[in-house]
Design a protein around this motif. Structure first.
Motif, mmCIF file in Angstrom:
data_model
loop_
_atom_site.group_PDB
_atom_site.id
_atom_site.type_symbol
_atom_site.label_atom_id
_atom_site.label_comp_id
_atom_site.label_asym_id
_atom_site.label_seq_id
_atom_site.Cartn_x
_atom_site.Cartn_y
_atom_site.Cartn_z
ATOM 1 N N ARG A 1 -4.690 -11.535 2.357
ATOM 2 C CA ARG A 1 -4.079 -12.326 3.441
ATOM 3 C C ARG A 1 -2.589 -12.590 3.191
ATOM 4 O O ARG A 1 -1.832 -12.777 4.138
ATOM 5 C CB ARG A 1 -4.805 -13.662 3.594
ATOM 6 C CG ARG A 1 -6.095 -13.569 4.342
ATOM 7 C CD ARG A 1 -6.736 -14.957 4.544
ATOM 8 N NE ARG A 1 -8.008 -14.832 5.198
ATOM 9 C CZ ARG A 1 -9.178 -14.709 4.575
ATOM 10 N NH1 ARG A 1 -9.228 -14.716 3.257
ATOM 11 N NH2 ARG A 1 -10.293 -14.583 5.266
ATOM 12 N N SER A 2 -2.182 -12.588 1.920
ATOM 13 C CA SER A 2 -0.769 -12.849 1.610
ATOM 14 C C SER A 2 0.133 -11.683 2.012
ATOM 15 O O SER A 2 1.343 -11.832 2.065
ATOM 16 C CB SER A 2 -0.598 -13.177 0.118
ATOM 17 O OG SER A 2 -0.772 -12.015 -0.677
ATOM 18 N N PHE A 3 -0.441 -10.525 2.331
ATOM 19 C CA PHE A 3 0.319 -9.363 2.773
ATOM 20 C C PHE A 3 0.515 -9.445 4.287
ATOM 21 O O PHE A 3 0.143 -8.537 5.030
ATOM 22 C CB PHE A 3 -0.434 -8.077 2.419
ATOM 23 C CG PHE A 3 -0.361 -7.665 0.977
ATOM 24 C CD1 PHE A 3 0.307 -6.510 0.614
ATOM 25 C CD2 PHE A 3 -0.964 -8.411 -0.012
ATOM 26 C CE1 PHE A 3 0.367 -6.107 -0.710
ATOM 27 C CE2 PHE A 3 -0.905 -8.029 -1.335
ATOM 28 C CZ PHE A 3 -0.238 -6.882 -1.692
ATOM 29 N N ARG A 4 1.125 -10.504 4.751
ATOM 30 C CA ARG A 4 1.229 -10.756 6.194
ATOM 31 C C ARG A 4 1.930 -9.628 6.961
ATOM 32 O O ARG A 4 1.453 -9.182 7.998
ATOM 33 C CB ARG A 4 1.952 -12.082 6.438
ATOM 34 C CG ARG A 4 1.132 -13.291 6.054
ATOM 35 C CD ARG A 4 1.888 -14.596 6.311
ATOM 36 N NE ARG A 4 1.278 -15.689 5.584
ATOM 37 C CZ ARG A 4 1.577 -16.042 4.339
ATOM 38 N NH1 ARG A 4 2.508 -15.386 3.670
ATOM 39 N NH2 ARG A 4 0.964 -17.043 3.757
ATOM 40 N N LYS A 5 3.066 -9.179 6.455
ATOM 41 C CA LYS A 5 3.807 -8.127 7.156
ATOM 42 C C LYS A 5 3.059 -6.803 7.127
ATOM 43 O O LYS A 5 3.044 -6.066 8.111
ATOM 44 C CB LYS A 5 5.198 -7.962 6.554
ATOM 45 C CG LYS A 5 6.114 -9.146 6.828
ATOM 46 C CD LYS A 5 7.474 -8.937 6.197
ATOM 47 C CE LYS A 5 8.372 -10.141 6.420
ATOM 48 N NZ LYS A 5 9.672 -9.951 5.738
ATOM 49 N N GLY B 1 3.083 0.957 4.812
ATOM 50 C CA GLY B 1 3.349 1.566 3.510
ATOM 51 C C GLY B 1 4.549 0.965 2.821
ATOM 52 O O GLY B 1 4.527 0.714 1.613
ATOM 53 N N ASP B 2 5.625 0.723 3.583
ATOM 54 C CA ASP B 2 6.821 0.102 3.001
ATOM 55 C C ASP B 2 6.501 -1.278 2.445
ATOM 56 O O ASP B 2 6.977 -1.651 1.364
ATOM 57 C CB ASP B 2 7.929 -0.021 4.051
ATOM 58 C CG ASP B 2 8.527 1.316 4.439
ATOM 59 O OD1 ASP B 2 8.298 2.326 3.727
ATOM 60 O OD2 ASP B 2 9.224 1.360 5.491
ATOM 61 N N GLU B 3 5.711 -2.047 3.174
ATOM 62 C CA GLU B 3 5.348 -3.391 2.711
ATOM 63 C C GLU B 3 4.496 -3.331 1.448
ATOM 64 O O GLU B 3 4.679 -4.116 0.525
ATOM 65 C CB GLU B 3 4.611 -4.168 3.813
ATOM 66 C CG GLU B 3 5.486 -4.540 4.988
ATOM 67 C CD GLU B 3 6.653 -5.440 4.610
ATOM 68 O OE1 GLU B 3 6.505 -6.280 3.695
ATOM 69 O OE2 GLU B 3 7.718 -5.311 5.236
ATOM 70 N N LEU B 4 3.576 -2.383 1.406
ATOM 71 C CA LEU B 4 2.746 -2.242 0.206
ATOM 72 C C LEU B 4 3.585 -1.786 -0.975
ATOM 73 O O LEU B 4 3.494 -2.347 -2.065
ATOM 74 C CB LEU B 4 1.601 -1.256 0.462
ATOM 75 C CG LEU B 4 0.624 -1.056 -0.693
ATOM 76 C CD1 LEU B 4 -0.053 -2.368 -1.089
ATOM 77 C CD2 LEU B 4 -0.414 -0.006 -0.325
#
Length: 161
Positions: free
Chosen positions: A106-110, A124-127
Protein backbone atom coordinates in the motif's frame (compact mmCIF):
# COMPACT_ATOMS: atom_id res chain seq x y z
CA UNK A 1 -3.62 -19.69 -17.84
CA UNK A 2 -5.16 -22.26 -15.50
CA UNK A 3 -5.14 -21.53 -11.76
CA UNK A 4 -2.89 -24.52 -11.00
CA UNK A 5 -0.33 -23.39 -13.59
CA UNK A 6 -0.44 -19.85 -12.21
CA UNK A 7 0.10 -21.06 -8.64
CA UNK A 8 2.99 -23.27 -9.80
CA UNK A 9 4.64 -20.20 -11.37
CA UNK A 10 4.12 -18.29 -8.12
CA UNK A 11 5.76 -21.11 -6.15
CA UNK A 12 8.72 -21.25 -8.57
CA UNK A 13 9.12 -17.48 -8.48
CA UNK A 14 9.07 -17.20 -4.70
CA UNK A 15 11.24 -20.26 -4.18
CA UNK A 16 13.89 -18.67 -6.38
CA UNK A 17 13.57 -15.24 -4.77
CA UNK A 18 13.25 -16.37 -1.15
CA UNK A 19 15.12 -19.67 -1.17
CA UNK A 20 14.09 -22.72 0.83
CA UNK A 21 15.10 -23.15 4.43
CA UNK A 22 13.39 -25.71 6.60
CA UNK A 23 14.78 -24.23 9.82
CA UNK A 24 14.07 -20.78 11.30
CA UNK A 25 16.42 -18.09 10.04
CA UNK A 26 16.97 -14.35 10.23
CA UNK A 27 15.74 -12.99 6.90
CA UNK A 28 18.15 -10.04 7.04
CA UNK A 29 21.28 -12.17 7.47
CA UNK A 30 20.22 -15.64 6.36
CA UNK A 31 21.68 -17.07 9.57
CA UNK A 32 19.93 -19.98 11.28
CA UNK A 33 18.24 -18.93 14.52
CA UNK A 34 19.13 -20.80 17.69
CA UNK A 35 17.25 -20.52 20.96
CA UNK A 36 19.34 -18.91 23.74
CA UNK A 37 18.19 -21.79 25.94
CA UNK A 38 16.32 -24.94 25.02
CA UNK A 39 15.13 -25.69 21.50
CA UNK A 40 13.33 -23.73 18.81
CA UNK A 41 9.85 -25.24 18.66
CA UNK A 42 6.61 -24.58 16.80
CA UNK A 43 3.10 -25.97 16.85
CA UNK A 44 2.65 -28.62 19.49
CA UNK A 45 6.19 -29.08 20.73
CA UNK A 46 7.73 -29.69 17.29
CA UNK A 47 11.48 -29.30 17.87
CA UNK A 48 12.90 -27.58 14.79
CA UNK A 49 16.47 -28.08 16.03
CA UNK A 50 16.03 -31.85 15.99
CA UNK A 51 13.63 -32.10 13.06
CA UNK A 52 13.39 -29.26 10.51
CA UNK A 53 10.14 -28.81 8.62
CA UNK A 54 9.46 -31.48 6.03
CA UNK A 55 9.20 -30.58 2.36
CA UNK A 56 5.44 -31.22 2.57
CA UNK A 57 4.99 -28.79 5.46
CA UNK A 58 7.23 -26.21 3.76
CA UNK A 59 5.07 -26.44 0.61
CA UNK A 60 1.89 -26.20 2.67
CA UNK A 61 3.16 -22.97 4.28
CA UNK A 62 4.12 -21.59 0.86
CA UNK A 63 0.66 -22.36 -0.55
CA UNK A 64 -0.99 -20.64 2.38
CA UNK A 65 1.32 -17.61 2.14
CA UNK A 66 0.85 -17.28 -1.64
CA UNK A 67 -2.93 -17.41 -1.30
CA UNK A 68 -2.81 -14.80 1.47
CA UNK A 69 -0.52 -12.54 -0.60
CA UNK A 70 -2.81 -12.90 -3.62
CA UNK A 71 -5.93 -12.11 -1.57
CA UNK A 72 -4.19 -9.04 -0.12
CA UNK A 73 -3.03 -7.84 -3.55
CA UNK A 74 -6.56 -8.26 -4.94
CA UNK A 75 -7.95 -6.27 -2.02
CA UNK A 76 -5.42 -3.47 -2.61
CA UNK A 77 -5.84 -3.04 -6.38
CA UNK A 78 -9.48 -4.12 -6.45
CA UNK A 79 -11.01 -7.17 -8.13
CA UNK A 80 -11.87 -5.30 -11.35
CA UNK A 81 -8.23 -4.23 -11.87
CA UNK A 82 -6.91 -7.65 -10.82
CA UNK A 83 -9.12 -9.38 -13.38
CA UNK A 84 -7.61 -7.20 -16.15
CA UNK A 85 -3.98 -7.90 -15.19
CA UNK A 86 -1.87 -10.43 -17.05
CA UNK A 87 -0.57 -13.41 -15.09
CA UNK A 88 2.92 -11.87 -15.02
CA UNK A 89 1.70 -8.60 -13.53
CA UNK A 90 -0.33 -10.50 -10.96
CA UNK A 91 2.84 -12.42 -10.07
CA UNK A 92 4.73 -9.15 -9.60
CA UNK A 93 2.11 -7.93 -7.14
CA UNK A 94 2.11 -11.27 -5.31
CA UNK A 95 5.91 -11.15 -5.07
CA UNK A 96 5.85 -7.63 -3.65
CA UNK A 97 3.04 -8.46 -1.21
CA UNK A 98 4.83 -11.63 -0.11
CA UNK A 99 8.02 -9.63 0.48
CA UNK A 100 6.55 -6.45 1.99
CA UNK A 101 3.14 -7.41 3.34
CA UNK A 102 -0.05 -5.57 2.56
CA UNK A 103 0.94 -2.35 4.28
CA UNK A 104 4.24 -2.35 2.43
CA UNK A 105 2.49 -2.74 -0.92
CA UNK A 106 0.00 0.00 0.00
CA UNK A 107 2.95 2.36 0.56
CA UNK A 108 3.69 2.18 -3.19
CA UNK A 109 0.94 4.71 -3.89
CA UNK A 110 2.31 6.08 -7.17
CA UNK A 111 3.16 2.62 -8.48
CA UNK A 112 -0.32 1.34 -7.61
CA UNK A 113 -1.93 4.37 -9.26
CA UNK A 114 0.05 3.57 -12.41
CA UNK A 115 -0.99 -0.10 -12.22
CA UNK A 116 -4.65 0.92 -11.98
CA UNK A 117 -4.19 3.06 -15.12
CA UNK A 118 -2.21 0.31 -16.91
CA UNK A 119 0.69 2.76 -17.19
CA UNK A 120 3.40 0.12 -17.06
CA UNK A 121 6.34 2.43 -17.76
CA UNK A 122 5.44 4.64 -14.80
CA UNK A 123 4.71 1.63 -12.59
CA UNK A 124 8.17 0.29 -13.47
CA UNK A 125 9.83 3.65 -12.79
CA UNK A 126 8.19 3.81 -9.36
CA UNK A 127 9.28 0.28 -8.51
CA UNK A 128 12.83 0.82 -9.80
CA UNK A 129 13.18 4.00 -7.72
CA UNK A 130 11.80 2.44 -4.53
CA UNK A 131 13.58 1.67 -1.29
CA UNK A 132 12.58 -1.98 -1.80
CA UNK A 133 14.55 -2.14 -5.06
CA UNK A 134 17.66 -0.77 -3.37
CA UNK A 135 17.34 -3.07 -0.35
CA UNK A 136 16.74 -6.34 -2.18
CA UNK A 137 20.07 -8.10 -2.07
CA UNK A 138 21.37 -8.25 -5.61
CA UNK A 139 24.68 -9.81 -4.64
CA UNK A 140 23.61 -12.98 -2.86
CA UNK A 141 21.57 -15.94 -3.86
CA UNK A 142 18.69 -16.56 -3.73
CA UNK A 143 17.79 -12.87 -4.11
CA UNK A 144 20.28 -11.98 -6.81
CA UNK A 145 18.44 -9.96 -9.43
CA UNK A 146 15.06 -10.17 -7.71
CA UNK A 147 14.34 -6.50 -8.25
CA UNK A 148 15.09 -6.81 -11.97
CA UNK A 149 12.92 -9.92 -12.35
CA UNK A 150 9.96 -8.34 -10.55
CA UNK A 151 10.42 -5.14 -12.55
CA UNK A 152 10.32 -7.12 -15.82
CA UNK A 153 7.15 -8.91 -14.67
CA UNK A 154 5.44 -5.61 -13.92
CA UNK A 155 6.75 -3.25 -16.58
CA UNK A 156 7.47 -5.57 -19.50
CA UNK A 157 5.06 -8.45 -18.77
CA UNK A 158 7.99 -10.91 -19.03
CA UNK A 159 8.47 -13.97 -16.80
CA UNK A 160 12.19 -14.80 -16.27
CA UNK A 161 12.20 -17.47 -13.57
Amino acid sequence: MKQNEFLQQAFEMLTRDEGIERRPYDDATGKIIKAPEGNVTIGVGHNLDAKPLSNAVTLLLLKEDVNEAMDTAIEIVGPAVWDQLSSNRRLALINLTFSLGGEGLRSFRKMLAAVIKSDWASAGDELRGSLWATQVDRNQTPNQGRDDRVLRLLRDDVYEY
